[in-house]
Design a protein around this motif. Structure first.
Motif, PDB file in Angstrom:
ATOM      1  N   PHE A 155      64.023   7.435  45.668  1.00  0.00           N
ATOM      2  CA  PHE A 155      65.280   7.248  44.942  1.00  0.00           C
ATOM      3  C   PHE A 155      65.033   6.608  43.579  1.00  0.00           C
ATOM      4  CE2 PHE A 155      68.978   4.660  43.814  1.00  0.00           C
ATOM      5  CZ  PHE A 155      69.967   5.639  43.801  1.00  0.00           C
ATOM      6  N   PHE A 156      64.203   5.576  43.532  1.00  0.00           N
ATOM      7  CA  PHE A 156      63.885   4.932  42.252  1.00  0.00           C
ATOM      8  C   PHE A 156      63.127   5.889  41.334  1.00  0.00           C
ATOM      9  CE2 PHE A 156      64.722   0.802  44.346  1.00  0.00           C
ATOM     10  CZ  PHE A 156      65.528   0.246  43.365  1.00  0.00           C
ATOM     11  N   LEU A 157      62.245   6.713  41.900  1.00  0.00           N
ATOM     12  CA  LEU A 157      61.523   7.675  41.071  1.00  0.00           C
ATOM     13  C   LEU A 157      62.478   8.698  40.465  1.00  0.00           C
ATOM     14  CD1 LEU A 157      58.748   8.722  40.098  1.00  0.00           C
ATOM     15  CD2 LEU A 157      58.714  10.175  42.132  1.00  0.00           C
ATOM     16  N   PHE A 158      63.459   9.149  41.233  1.00  0.00           N
ATOM     17  CA  PHE A 158      64.435  10.097  40.701  1.00  0.00           C
ATOM     18  C   PHE A 158      65.261   9.458  39.585  1.00  0.00           C
ATOM     19  CE2 PHE A 158      68.417  12.423  40.624  1.00  0.00           C
ATOM     20  CZ  PHE A 158      67.984  13.742  40.662  1.00  0.00           C
ATOM     21  N   ALA A 159      65.627   8.187  39.743  1.00  0.00           N
ATOM     22  CA  ALA A 159      66.407   7.497  38.706  1.00  0.00           C
ATOM     23  C   ALA A 159      65.591   7.318  37.430  1.00  0.00           C
ATOM     24  CB  ALA A 159      66.879   6.137  39.232  1.00  0.00           C
ATOM     25  N   SER A 179      53.724   8.052  50.428  1.00  0.00           N
ATOM     26  CA  SER A 179      53.232   9.362  50.869  1.00  0.00           C
ATOM     27  C   SER A 179      52.071   9.202  51.839  1.00  0.00           C
ATOM     28  CB  SER A 179      52.814  10.198  49.664  1.00  0.00           C
ATOM     29  OG  SER A 179      53.911  10.444  48.812  1.00  0.00           O
ATOM     30  N   ILE A 180      51.204   8.237  51.564  1.00  0.00           N
ATOM     31  CA  ILE A 180      50.089   7.992  52.490  1.00  0.00           C
ATOM     32  C   ILE A 180      50.608   7.491  53.835  1.00  0.00           C
ATOM     33  CG2 ILE A 180      48.051   6.568  52.884  1.00  0.00           C
ATOM     34  CD1 ILE A 180      47.491   6.656  49.927  1.00  0.00           C
ATOM     35  N   VAL A 181      51.595   6.582  53.798  1.00  0.00           N
ATOM     36  CA  VAL A 181      52.159   6.062  55.052  1.00  0.00           C
ATOM     37  C   VAL A 181      52.835   7.181  55.838  1.00  0.00           C
ATOM     38  CG1 VAL A 181      53.884   4.492  56.018  1.00  0.00           C
ATOM     39  CG2 VAL A 181      52.422   3.734  54.146  1.00  0.00           C
ATOM     40  N   THR A 182      53.605   8.025  55.153  1.00  0.00           N
ATOM     41  CA  THR A 182      54.291   9.129  55.826  1.00  0.00           C
ATOM     42  C   THR A 182      53.296  10.124  56.409  1.00  0.00           C
ATOM     43  OG1 THR A 182      56.130   8.882  54.287  1.00  0.00           O
ATOM     44  CG2 THR A 182      56.005  10.932  55.522  1.00  0.00           C
ATOM     45  N   MET A 183      52.216  10.395  55.680  1.00  0.00           N
ATOM     46  CA  MET A 183      51.210  11.332  56.168  1.00  0.00           C
ATOM     47  C   MET A 183      50.540  10.798  57.434  1.00  0.00           C
ATOM     48  SD  MET A 183      48.149  13.129  54.000  1.00  0.00           S
ATOM     49  CE  MET A 183      47.453  11.537  53.529  1.00  0.00           C
ATOM     50  N   GLU A 241      62.562   4.240  55.477  1.00  0.00           N
ATOM     51  CA  GLU A 241      63.250   3.514  54.407  1.00  0.00           C
ATOM     52  C   GLU A 241      62.342   3.287  53.198  1.00  0.00           C
ATOM     53  OE1 GLU A 241      64.771  -0.078  56.001  1.00  0.00           O
ATOM     54  OE2 GLU A 241      66.289   0.916  57.281  1.00  0.00           O
ATOM     55  N   PHE A 242      61.065   3.029  53.441  1.00  0.00           N
ATOM     56  CA  PHE A 242      60.142   2.791  52.330  1.00  0.00           C
ATOM     57  C   PHE A 242      60.027   4.027  51.435  1.00  0.00           C
ATOM     58  CE2 PHE A 242      55.456   2.331  51.066  1.00  0.00           C
ATOM     59  CZ  PHE A 242      55.794   1.674  49.888  1.00  0.00           C
ATOM     60  N   SER A 243      59.831   5.191  52.047  1.00  0.00           N
ATOM     61  CA  SER A 243      59.749   6.423  51.266  1.00  0.00           C
ATOM     62  C   SER A 243      61.088   6.753  50.617  1.00  0.00           C
ATOM     63  CB  SER A 243      59.306   7.576  52.165  1.00  0.00           C
ATOM     64  OG  SER A 243      58.042   7.318  52.747  1.00  0.00           O
ATOM     65  N   LEU A 244      62.183   6.439  51.307  1.00  0.00           N
ATOM     66  CA  LEU A 244      63.514   6.722  50.757  1.00  0.00           C
ATOM     67  C   LEU A 244      63.776   5.915  49.493  1.00  0.00           C
ATOM     68  CD1 LEU A 244      66.201   8.238  51.322  1.00  0.00           C
ATOM     69  CD2 LEU A 244      66.965   6.167  52.491  1.00  0.00           C
ATOM     70  N   LEU A 303      54.561   3.336  44.102  1.00  0.00           N
ATOM     71  CA  LEU A 303      55.300   3.259  45.365  1.00  0.00           C
ATOM     72  C   LEU A 303      55.351   4.620  46.062  1.00  0.00           C
ATOM     73  CD1 LEU A 303      58.289   0.939  44.392  1.00  0.00           C
ATOM     74  CD2 LEU A 303      56.276   0.346  45.744  1.00  0.00           C
ATOM     75  N   LEU A 304      55.558   5.690  45.281  1.00  0.00           N
ATOM     76  CA  LEU A 304      55.556   7.022  45.875  1.00  0.00           C
ATOM     77  C   LEU A 304      54.179   7.370  46.438  1.00  0.00           C
ATOM     78  CD1 LEU A 304      57.122   9.693  46.321  1.00  0.00           C
ATOM     79  CD2 LEU A 304      56.213  10.455  44.120  1.00  0.00           C
TER      80      LEU A 304
END
Length: 284
Positions: free
Chosen positions: A152-156, A32-36, A145-148, A27-28
């Motif tokens: 968040f799940f990656l940090f958890a 990241s590709i979408v944000t870029m 929201e997608f990156s958020l 997901l990350l």
């Protein structure tokens, strides 16, 4: 129904956490590709807006627009801001790929040589720390929201991996290894030493037996020189020395059962009667 022991539940739990870790990293990677892509579009629009503001100063008003960041992106409005923003996303994508490969366990030789902290001989603590750093790096910016959600799940999951690393330490990856679990089920032969020692000792014994057999045949061909070598390095044979060598190699040598040959008489058998012959005198 199959019943699992304590190690079986640990194996299932660690692999569930590994599956969640791989999903969050994917997901990350996608976010990241979408944000870029969105940052590149926003930078292009901002450049056009700056070109239009050259002739009309009212087009780009910092009181209306956020001049610290490019509007609708995570790119800072500073020299080479777009370059560093794109480079940041590329590094996050690269690290996500490396962490996914580490979770899959391929190629293990590459991680043992170049990234030992992500290899099979280390625990999950270093992996969790890197995941928390990636999640914090994304959450520290204003993202969609997608990156958020992905960050968040990656940090958890990173915090969970740190906790598991503190509990199981360096044995965490060996406990969740699928190949190691299968080998543990197949290893039913009794061994006094570890699992890896017998393979090395077996090769050593076979090589020693081959050398001894060669040295025993050599005297008939080359003479007394090879004879002295065979005498100086005798084989272990089937005596006490051979038994000690086998026990050090991890094998259990059992004594054969005692048996009585068929021709041996029973100890309780009664002795056969003696036959006495009498000779009579011819002059009686």
């Amino acid at each position: 129904m199959t019943k699992f022991s304590g190690s079986g539940y640990i194996f299932i739990g660690l692999n569930l956490v590994r599956g969640l870790s791989i999903v969050t990293l994917v997901l990350l990677f996608a976010s990241s590709i979408v944000t870029m892509v969105e940052d590149v579009k926003a930078v292009n629009a901002f450049i056009k807006l700056e070109q239009a503001s050259g002739s009309n100063s009212t087009v780009l008003d910092c009181s209306v627009y956020d001049c610290d960041y490019v509007e609708g992106s995570t790119v800072p409005n500073q020299p080479a801001g777009a370059f560093w923003a794109i480079l940041n996303r590329l590094l996050i994508i690269f690290q996500s790929i490396v962490l996914i490969m580490s979770e899959v366990g391929w190629p293990s030789a590459f991680f043992d040589r170049y990234f030992p902290v992500l290899g099979p001989n280390f625990g999950l603590g270093a992996l969790g720390v890197i995941q928390c750093l990636l999640g914090a790096a994304v959450l520290s910016h204003h993202v969609d929201e997608f990156s958020l959600v992905a960050a968040f799940f990656l940090f958890a999951v990173g915090c969970l991996n740190i906790l598991l690393g503190l509990i199981f330490r360096e044995s965490a990856k060996s406990r969740r290894s699928i190949t190691g679990w299968r080998e543990g089920e197949r290893d039913i032969l009794p061994r006094s030493n570890s699992r890896q020692a017998p393979a090395r000792d077996t090769a050593y014994l076979s090589r020693t037996l081959t050398m001894n057999s060669t040295e025993k045949v050599a005297p008939s061909e080359t003479g007394s020189t090879n004879m002295s070598r065979s005498i100086s390095r005798p084989g272990m044979g089937f005596g006490r020395q051979g038994q000690k060598k086998a026990e050090l190699a991890g094998y259990q040598v059992s004594a054969p059962e005692e048996s009585v040959p068929r021709y041996t008489p029973s100890p309780n058998a009664s002795p056969s009667p003696k036959i006495q012959f009498r000779t009579s005198s011819p002059l009686a």
